[in-house]
Motif scaffolding. Structure first.
Motif, mmCIF file in Angstrom:
data_model
loop_
_atom_site.group_PDB
_atom_site.id
_atom_site.type_symbol
_atom_site.label_atom_id
_atom_site.label_comp_id
_atom_site.label_asym_id
_atom_site.label_seq_id
_atom_site.Cartn_x
_atom_site.Cartn_y
_atom_site.Cartn_z
ATOM 1 N N ARG A 1 0.560 -1.500 0.069
ATOM 2 C CA ARG A 1 -0.277 0.425 -0.412
ATOM 3 C C ARG A 1 0.685 1.153 0.154
ATOM 4 N N ASP A 2 0.647 2.190 -0.686
ATOM 5 C CA ASP A 2 0.868 3.783 -0.307
ATOM 6 C C ASP A 2 1.460 4.073 1.288
ATOM 7 N N VAL A 3 2.280 4.697 1.210
ATOM 8 C CA VAL A 3 2.708 5.168 2.484
ATOM 9 C C VAL A 3 2.639 6.814 2.451
ATOM 10 N N SER A 4 2.311 6.982 1.328
ATOM 11 C CA SER A 4 2.516 8.730 1.418
ATOM 12 C C SER A 4 2.472 9.932 1.987
ATOM 13 N N PHE A 5 0.906 10.206 2.870
ATOM 14 C CA PHE A 5 0.458 10.217 3.658
ATOM 15 C C PHE A 5 1.215 10.785 4.841
ATOM 16 N N LEU A 6 1.265 9.063 5.187
ATOM 17 C CA LEU A 6 2.101 9.131 6.571
ATOM 18 C C LEU A 6 3.492 9.094 6.850
ATOM 19 N N ASN A 7 4.089 8.785 5.307
ATOM 20 C CA ASN A 7 5.406 10.016 5.154
ATOM 21 C C ASN A 7 5.450 11.135 6.392
ATOM 22 N N GLU A 8 4.568 11.941 5.526
ATOM 23 C CA GLU A 8 3.767 12.668 5.890
ATOM 24 C C GLU A 8 4.145 13.266 7.300
ATOM 25 N N LYS A 9 2.913 12.938 7.407
ATOM 26 C CA LYS A 9 2.381 12.885 9.438
ATOM 27 C C LYS A 9 3.898 12.511 9.787
ATOM 28 N N LEU A 10 5.351 10.932 9.556
ATOM 29 C CA LEU A 10 6.358 11.107 10.595
ATOM 30 C C LEU A 10 6.798 12.363 10.254
ATOM 31 N N GLU A 11 6.706 12.995 9.515
ATOM 32 C CA GLU A 11 7.375 14.402 9.321
ATOM 33 C C GLU A 11 7.408 15.745 10.422
ATOM 34 N N GLU A 12 5.778 15.799 10.276
ATOM 35 C CA GLU A 12 5.364 16.654 11.119
ATOM 36 C C GLU A 12 5.615 16.455 12.400
ATOM 37 N N VAL A 13 5.625 14.722 12.747
ATOM 38 C CA VAL A 13 5.997 14.631 13.924
ATOM 39 C C VAL A 13 7.492 14.908 14.706
ATOM 40 N N GLU A 14 8.561 14.297 13.261
ATOM 41 C CA GLU A 14 9.877 14.807 13.404
ATOM 42 C C GLU A 14 9.795 16.400 13.648
ATOM 43 N N LYS A 15 9.295 16.529 13.155
ATOM 44 C CA LYS A 15 9.831 18.211 12.971
ATOM 45 C C LYS A 15 9.081 18.503 14.845
#
Length: 447
Positions: free
Chosen positions: A357-371
């Motif tokens: 499955r595509d995980v691009s949305f989760l990558n964006e969320k992970l970037e938000e949390v890492e920020k």
């Protein structure tokens, strides 16, 4: 092999007194593999009392706690170096430790009682190999010294240690040794679960974990029988072509090698078999995350994991079906913390990647949390730029202070107001100022 000066000092001092002495075991193995040794163990024909007498005025401290088994620990400039007398071990009555030991003057006697050939290599100016360890190191294999059945009945913990060394080094286990692992696997029930857990953890966080978890799955089910159902379990769902075991191992392989994440990945679908419901020929697993967390709790407690580890693993399993598209990320962070939110997203990514499955949305969320993590944000009520003292000055009192703070914190999590003192006060006044003037107090219902 380059030795630390403290190790060279001990070797040279023993030799000056007429004794043999060698570095033995993991340090020699690792140096040959290009891995920097973490510690050094020495073996010698000097008796424990002789070791103490030689070094009592030459080192900072001497520990004699292992003296009955031939081990003396020498402390030099904060470094602890164990020196053990050559020994022959008697019968193992508890599948873990010998009943007694007999000291020897022959190095070969000491090496023959050790576990695996690659752990019985010695060094002192040159490499010494009396059991075929160099050959096995070149072949990248783990082989028991002598009769593997005898080695595993002596100390059953060696069963999981063999897998641990293989997974750490990316080696295979030699066929006769491998056969003996499976034949003696039930002996693990004789070993303290804390010791088994320690070895299992090292396997689980290794680079090659999923390969060895699959290959030696029968052995792991001895102490985690709940996962036995995973093998060949058809998930009967178009999104899951793999059986439950292969799917779980793919998720293990796709998350970072963090213990909490690896445990959660292995056990995240533990609740599926108990919640299976067929609908038009397709299996559904409603509520399997909660049921799985309950089962995982029983396993982790039985294996005596630390409470903090258990808590974090259960947080991830319970929430692994969350739809982050619909979730408030700040609110999630406030409930489970930044670290666990980051780990949860990693688990969700691995779960989706395992089925293509595509995980691009989760990558964006992970970037938000890492920020947020980089900003060292602490999303909790105590971080609000307004506190009880400020509210008292504004005329709030009693229970309404706590209610007002909760109201403001909730508004902040929902991005309705910035975490700025003046803006928080204005938001509170706009929402309830007039009401307070009319009623003189805020009722719980009003919030």
């Amino acid at each position: 092999m380059k030795l630390p000066k403290e190790v060279k000092f001990i070797l040279e001092t023993l030799e000056e007194r007429g004794y043999e002495a060698f570095v033995v075991g993991g340090a020699v193995r690792d140096s040959l593999l290009g891995i920097k040794p973490l510690d050094y163990d020495l073996t010698t024909d000097a008796l424990p009392d002789e070791i103490v007498a030689i070094f009592k005025r030459k080192v900072d401290h001497i520990y004699k706690i292992g003296k009955d088994f031939g081990t003396i620990s020498l402390v030099i400039k904060g470094k602890i170096i164990e020196v053990t007398t050559y020994r022959i071990e008697s019968e193992y009555l508890d599948y873990r430790r010998p009943e007694k030991v007999e000291f020897s003057k022959k190095l070969v006697d000491d090496l023959k009682r050790r576990d695996f050939t690659i752990n019985a290599l010695c060094f002192n100016k040159d490499y010494i190999d009396l059991v075929g360890g160099l050959k096995d190191l070149k072949k990248k294999q783990i082989r028991a010294i002598g009769d593997p059945n005898l080695r595993f009945t002596e100390d059953a913990l060696r069963i999981v240690r063999a897998i641990r060394f293989a997974s750490k080094l990316g080696f295979e286990i030699e066929e006769e040794t491998k056969k003996a692992l499976f034949e003696n696997k039930t002996l693990l029930n004789k070993i303290a679960i804390e010791r088994v857990q320690e070895e299992f953890n090292k396997i689980l966080v290794s680079k090659n974990a999923s390969k060895y978890l699959e290959e030696y799955f029968e052995i792991f089910t001895i102490f985690i029988p709940e996962i036995e159902v995973f093998k060949s379990y058809d998930q009967s769902n178009p999104h899951h072509q793999d059986d439950l075991l292969i799917h779980s191992l793919k998720v293990v392989n796709l998350v970072p090698n963090d213990l909490v994440l690896r445990l959660a990945a292995l056990l995240h679908d533990l609740g599926k078999p108990k919640t299976r419901k067929m609908e038009n020929g397709i299996a559904r697993y409603y509520g399997h995350a909660k049921i799985g967390a309950d089962y995982a709790s029983l396993i982790l407690k039985r294996m005596k994991y630390p409470k903090a580890v258990i808590k974090d693993v259960l947080v991830l399993i319970e929430r692994h079906m969350i739809r982050l598209e619909e979730a408030n990320l700040k609110r999630l962070v406030s409930r489970i913390g930044l670290v666990n939110t980051k780990k949860l997203i990693c688990l969700l990514k691995a779960d989706k990647l395992s089925i293509g499955r595509d995980v691009s949305f989760l990558n964006e969320k992970l970037e938000e949390v890492e920020k947020l993590e980089q900003e060292e944000a602490d999303i909790s009520l105590k971080e609000l730029k307004i506190d009880g003292n400020d509210l008292i000055k504004l005329g709030y009192q009693g229970k309404e202070i706590g209610m007002a703070l909760e109201f403001l914190f909730s508004a902040y999590l929902d991005n309705k107001v910035e975490n700025d003192k003046e803006k928080l006060i204005k938001y509170l006044d706009d929402a309830y100022g007039q009401k307070r003037k009319e009623k003189k107090s805020i009722s719980k219902k009003g919030w």
